[in-house]
Scaffold this motif. Structure first.
Motif, short mmCIF file in Angstrom:
data_model
loop_
_atom_site.label_atom_id
_atom_site.label_comp_id
_atom_site.label_asym_id
_atom_site.label_seq_id
_atom_site.Cartn_x
_atom_site.Cartn_y
_atom_site.Cartn_z
N PHE A 5 47.15 34.52 50.39
CA PHE A 5 46.23 34.31 51.32
C PHE A 5 46.46 34.30 52.99
N GLY A 6 47.76 33.75 52.98
CA GLY A 6 48.11 33.91 54.54
C GLY A 6 48.46 35.32 54.84
N ALA A 7 48.85 36.18 54.06
CA ALA A 7 49.11 37.56 54.47
C ALA A 7 47.62 38.15 54.58
N VAL A 8 46.86 38.04 53.45
CA VAL A 8 45.29 38.64 53.87
C VAL A 8 44.79 38.19 54.91
N ILE A 9 44.75 36.83 55.32
CA ILE A 9 43.99 36.44 56.57
C ILE A 9 44.64 36.88 57.65
N GLY A 10 46.03 36.86 57.71
CA GLY A 10 46.83 37.31 58.77
C GLY A 10 46.45 38.84 59.32
N MET A 11 46.31 39.57 58.15
CA MET A 11 46.07 41.09 58.30
C MET A 11 44.58 41.33 58.95
N VAL A 12 43.51 40.40 58.16
CA VAL A 12 42.10 40.69 58.88
C VAL A 12 41.99 40.08 60.27
N LEU A 13 42.71 39.10 61.02
CA LEU A 13 42.63 38.64 62.02
C LEU A 13 43.26 39.55 62.77
N ALA A 14 44.36 39.90 62.53
CA ALA A 14 45.15 41.05 63.18
C ALA A 14 44.30 42.34 63.50
N LEU A 15 43.64 42.86 62.84
CA LEU A 15 42.85 43.84 62.72
C LEU A 15 41.56 43.54 63.50
N ALA A 16 41.11 42.38 63.46
CA ALA A 16 39.67 42.01 64.31
C ALA A 16 40.32 41.82 65.84
N ALA A 17 41.43 41.36 65.90
CA ALA A 17 41.84 41.08 67.47
C ALA A 17 42.35 42.46 67.91
N ARG A 18 42.70 43.22 67.19
CA ARG A 18 43.20 44.65 67.81
C ARG A 18 41.83 45.30 68.22
N LYS A 19 40.65 45.47 67.51
CA LYS A 19 39.57 45.89 67.76
C LYS A 19 38.73 45.30 68.83
N LEU A 20 38.92 43.93 69.17
CA LEU A 20 38.35 43.11 70.10
C LEU A 20 39.15 43.43 71.34
N ILE A 21 40.31 43.62 71.39
CA ILE A 21 41.08 43.98 72.63
C ILE A 21 40.88 45.30 73.00
N SER A 22 40.70 46.30 72.23
CA SER A 22 40.57 47.67 72.50
C SER A 22 39.07 47.79 73.11
N ARG A 23 38.01 47.05 72.56
CA ARG A 23 36.86 47.26 73.35
C ARG A 23 36.80 46.63 74.33
N LEU A 24 37.49 45.56 74.77
CA LEU A 24 37.68 44.88 75.96
C LEU A 24 38.38 45.67 77.14
N HIS A 25 39.45 46.37 76.59
CA HIS A 25 40.10 47.44 77.51
C HIS A 25 39.30 48.29 77.87
N THR A 26 38.50 49.29 76.93
CA THR A 26 37.85 50.14 77.18
C THR A 26 36.67 49.59 78.17
N SER A 27 36.18 48.51 77.99
CA SER A 27 34.80 48.08 78.72
C SER A 27 35.28 48.12 80.16
N ASN A 28 36.50 47.49 80.66
CA ASN A 28 36.83 47.54 81.73
C ASN A 28 37.57 48.69 82.41
#
Length: 218
Positions: A195-218
């Motif tokens: 569960f820790g590995a799955v949740i960690g990977m999901v949160l990491a991918l979501a954070a990566r997409k969010l940071i990428s969108r914030l970076h491109t928007s700026n």
């Protein structure tokens, strides 16, 4: 009011010493963790200032928050482009190395130092992980260029072995309290790893997409 002023003054002094210890550590080549331990011994109940502190619940809360930052720092402090070739070896070392260190330390404390079994297991669990901050400080401040990609292996291993030490500590404390069984230990390992590995990977991918969108928007 006087007692509050004394506590605030001592807190400020300790924080100032901790900040300055970073530069002292880099100059002397001594891990900053050793300096922190020395500060704790100096201001502790058995030190010169003999400050009594028995609020274990508050200490647990601080340690829990610190553990979160330590574990995440281990992941954010390593560049994947430099460490991907050593990821497999580091993960195996962080797993087997932590468990082996735990077992050897517990055996030494039990047979040589005469500790009880429960106390030996707890000490082994606490000392089983490598301090990531000390490893990063030594390798990066001294610009050590180790052979066979050893530096990347050590950095990833030191940053990824804290969850193993955390689980071992929780399990040994539960064993000491008599509130666990073999089935609950297996269930805890399975839940934490899967569960820790799955949740960690999901949160990491979501954070990566969010940071990428914030970076491109700026």
């Amino acid at each position: 009011m006087t007692n509050i002023a004394i506590v605030l003054s001592l807190t400020a002094v300790v924080m100032l010493i901790c900040i300055l210890s970073g530069s002292i550590s880099s100059r002397m080549g001594v891990p900053v963790l050793i300096i922190f331990i020395g500060i704790g011994m100096l201001f502790g109940s058995d030190g010169i200032f003999k400050l009594e502190f028995e609020n274990f619940e508050f200490a647990e809360q601080i340690c829990t928050v610190a553990m979160v930052f330590i574990i995440f720092y281990g992941g954010f402090g390593v560049k994947w482009s430099q460490a991907k070739n050593a990821a497999a070896s580091s993960l195996v070392l962080s797993c087997l190395g932590t468990i082996l260190t735990f077992a050897l330390t517990a055996i030494f404390c039990s047979l040589v130092l005469g500790f009880s079994l429960h106390r030996a297991l707890i000490v082994g669990a606490v000392l089983s992980s490598t301090d990531a901050a000390s490893v990063f400080n030594i390798l990066r401040s001294k610009n050590l260029n180790l052979k066979y990609n050893s530096a990347s292996i050590l950095e990833i291993e030191s940053g990824s072995n804290d969850p193993w030490a955390y689980m071992l500590t929780v399990i040994t404390l539960s064993i000491a309290d008599g509130s666990t069984s073999a089935g609950s230990v297996v269930k805890l390992f399975f839940s934490q790893l899967v569960f820790g590995a799955v949740i960690g990977m999901v949160l990491a991918l979501a954070a990566r997409k969010l940071i990428s969108r914030l970076h491109t928007s700026n």
